[in-house]
Design a protein around this motif. Structure first.
Motif, mmCIF file in Angstrom:
data_model
loop_
_atom_site.group_PDB
_atom_site.id
_atom_site.type_symbol
_atom_site.label_atom_id
_atom_site.label_comp_id
_atom_site.label_asym_id
_atom_site.label_seq_id
_atom_site.Cartn_x
_atom_site.Cartn_y
_atom_site.Cartn_z
ATOM 1 N N THR A 33 0.836 -1.195 0.000
ATOM 2 C CA THR A 33 0.000 0.000 0.000
ATOM 3 C C THR A 33 0.858 1.227 0.000
ATOM 4 N N PRO A 340 0.825 4.579 -4.993
ATOM 5 C CA PRO A 340 0.204 5.830 -4.542
ATOM 6 C C PRO A 340 -0.421 5.681 -3.156
ATOM 7 N N SER A 343 -3.522 3.377 -2.114
ATOM 8 C CA SER A 343 -3.763 2.345 -3.118
ATOM 9 C C SER A 343 -3.205 1.003 -2.664
ATOM 10 N N ARG A 345 -1.464 -2.578 -4.317
ATOM 11 C CA ARG A 345 -0.881 -3.201 -5.507
ATOM 12 C C ARG A 345 -0.528 -4.643 -5.205
ATOM 13 N N TYR A 411 -13.139 1.287 -4.880
ATOM 14 C CA TYR A 411 -11.828 1.150 -5.491
ATOM 15 C C TYR A 411 -11.982 0.773 -6.971
ATOM 16 N N SER A 414 -6.951 -1.403 -11.901
ATOM 17 C CA SER A 414 -6.182 -1.248 -13.132
ATOM 18 C C SER A 414 -5.180 -2.386 -13.224
ATOM 19 N N GLN A 487 -3.705 -3.191 -9.547
ATOM 20 C CA GLN A 487 -3.717 -2.112 -8.559
ATOM 21 C C GLN A 487 -5.153 -1.662 -8.298
ATOM 22 N N ASP A 489 -7.130 1.489 -6.786
ATOM 23 C CA ASP A 489 -7.015 2.893 -6.421
ATOM 24 C C ASP A 489 -8.347 3.390 -5.874
ATOM 25 N N ARG A 490 -8.300 4.024 -4.722
ATOM 26 C CA ARG A 490 -9.539 4.487 -4.087
ATOM 27 C C ARG A 490 -10.168 5.602 -4.908
#
Length: 492
Positions: A33, A340, A343, A345, A411, A414, A487, A489-490
């Motif tokens: 994270t 990020p 996030s 991953r 979320y 990607s 990933q 991402d919020r």
């Protein structure tokens, strides 16, 4: 722009943001994270070497790049060179790729020069137009008028790559574009050096162009003597190591150093110290064989495995890259491809434990890749220039991952992928055993070995804590792609 961004000299170990993995069922957890941003690094003092010649005092980016090029002191600015321009957003060796490279922070664009049948220098890497245009045949068999009828393909081209409306640029068009923007490394152009010189003179860009070759030193010196204003970069490896001493007191502005392993004589510290005292040192990070696996992809994982070592150990003060934005970020922050903030991953090779039928389904037995990272399991894990990924993805396969979500919220998923094919593939996503998402198209990156992040459009509400994510490849669609990571991402 290059004139306003913060840059620094890399003379000591760089701050690197590392993410820790937690133990999951006897294996390493696949998620990391984003955390706090690294502290700002020290900015480099500007070069004191004045720009000479037209008295403009370095008012343009090109003049500043020229001034910095001539500075090879210990505090010299690290210069970024964009390989074939910024081909990730426009066709390689195209005018938009040149503009994008400078916009993204490069001081130098590397361009490839060939001659048409009527002796006009144009931008083309290969000897033929087949890979990058809708034509076929040798560049030298086309007149300028004929080659201008061709359309360039997206990015790195290839048999299945879509066409664009861009045309093959002449070198003159390119030099007029870069006149105030930066420098050009004139690759492949040594056989056409006289024609190239005429273009530089006609366009007023002699100080923008860097001639380059590994030709015999007497041949190079004859050209430099008859063209005293020419900037010249010499390619050097163990095969022509003596070139450095043969130049004597009349050294070129820089050396492009190529070494297969760090045991090569050209890569040893005493030799590089001598070289760096006389000229700029140029290193290439695009793929494994150029600088002993110190690649862009390795740098994204950890800069000390690539760019940082090129600069601190191998004295590079110019780095040619396929990842301009990433190396510029590293020069500003010391980070590679950090997760990020907020996030999550998960690396493709870190699929969940449990084995076949529980954590994954692979349609062919064994690991077809070159990395035995998960012994006894049949997922195809490979290494491409420092990028560890799951490869040979085919219809009917699926992979399950465990992710630790730091905060309840929505979320978006990607995927970082690569493929030269169009279409490349299709996948669906499901969370915690729930329904599958709509199909997500995998877009061509025009290379098996060049990855890019592609948004899926799949948004899921997830509570804080551990969740499972399954990626499934429908067997009724063409599938031939590689997965580097997922990933989350919020969505704010």
């Amino acid at each position: 722009m290059a004139s306003t961004r913060l840059r620094r000299t890399v003379t000591s170990a760089l701050a690197v943001t590392l993410t820790a993995a937690a133990a999951v069922g006897g294996t390493t957890a696949a998620t990391s994270t984003g955390g706090a941003e690294a502290a700002p690094t020290t900015d480099k003092a500007p070069s004191t070497l004045a720009f000479g010649g037209n008295g403009q005092g370095g008012r343009t980016d090109a003049e500043r790049a020229y001034r910095d090029l001539l500075d090879h002191g210990k505090n010299a600015k690290i210069l970024t060179a964009a390989h074939r321009g910024q081909w990730r957003v426009a066709p390689e060796n195209s005018l938009p790729a040149i503009e994008a490279a400078f916009d993204d922070g490069a001081e130098i664009v590397e361009l490839d020069v060939r001659l048409t049948a009527d002796g006009v220098p144009v931008l083309m890497h290969d000897t033929t137009v087949d890979r990058t245009t809708d034509g076929t045949g040798e560049v030298s068999s086309f007149t300028l008028a004929e080659i201008k009828e061709l359309r360039l393909k997206e990015h790195l081209g290839g048999a299945q790559t879509a066409l664009t409306d861009e045309r093959v640029p002449t070198l003159a068009e390119a030099m007029e574009l870069v006149a105030d923007r930066g420098l050009v490394n004139l690759d492949k152009g040594w056989p056409a050096r006289e024609e190239i010189w005429d273009v530089l003179v006609d366009t007023g860009t002699v100080r923008n162009g860097l001639f380059k070759s590994d030709a015999p030193v007497d041949e190079v010196q004859a050209f430099r003597e008859s063209h005293p204003d020419a900037l010249y970069l010499h390619m050097i490896s163990d095969d022509n190591l003596a070139s450095f001493d043969e130049f004597g007191d009349d050294q070129p502005v820089g050396y492009e150093v190529v070494f297969g392993t760090e045991q090569d004589a050209v890569a040893r510290a005493p030799f590089l110290e001598r070289m760096a005292g006389e000229a700029r040192v140029w290193a290439n990070s695009m793929w494994d064989g150029l600088a002993d696996h110190l690649t862009d992809e390795a740098s994204l994982v950890d800069p000390s495995r690539g760019w940082e070592r090129l600069v601190t150990t191998f004295r590079a003060s110019m780095v040619q890259t396929d990842d301009v934005e990433a190396i510029e970020r590293w020069l500003r922050t010391g980070e590679g491809d950090a997760v990020p903030r907020g996030s999550v991953r998960v690396q493709a090779e870190d699929f969940a434990p449990g084995g076949a039928g529980v954590a994954y389904h692979d349609v062919d037995a064994g690991n077809r890749g070159n990395l035995d990272m998960r012994p006894g399991e049949d997922v195809d894990i490979s290494d491409a220039d420092g990028n560890v990924r799951v490869s040979w993805l085919r219809g009917g396969e699926w992979l399950t991952y465990e992710v630790d979500v730091p905060r309840t919220g929505r979320y978006e998923l990607s995927a970082r992928v690569s493929s030269p094919y169009t279409p490349a593939g299709v996948y669906t996503v499901s969370f915690d055993g729930g329904p599958e998402s709509e199909r997500v198209d995998v877009l061509s990156t025009t290379s098996h070995d060049k990855q890019e992040v592609q948004a899926s459009g799949v948004v899921q509400h997830l509570t804080q804590g551990r969740h499972t994510v399954r990626v499934s490849l429908p067997d009724d669609a063409f599938q031939n792609w590689n997965l580097d990571h997922l990933q989350l991402d919020r969505v704010r």
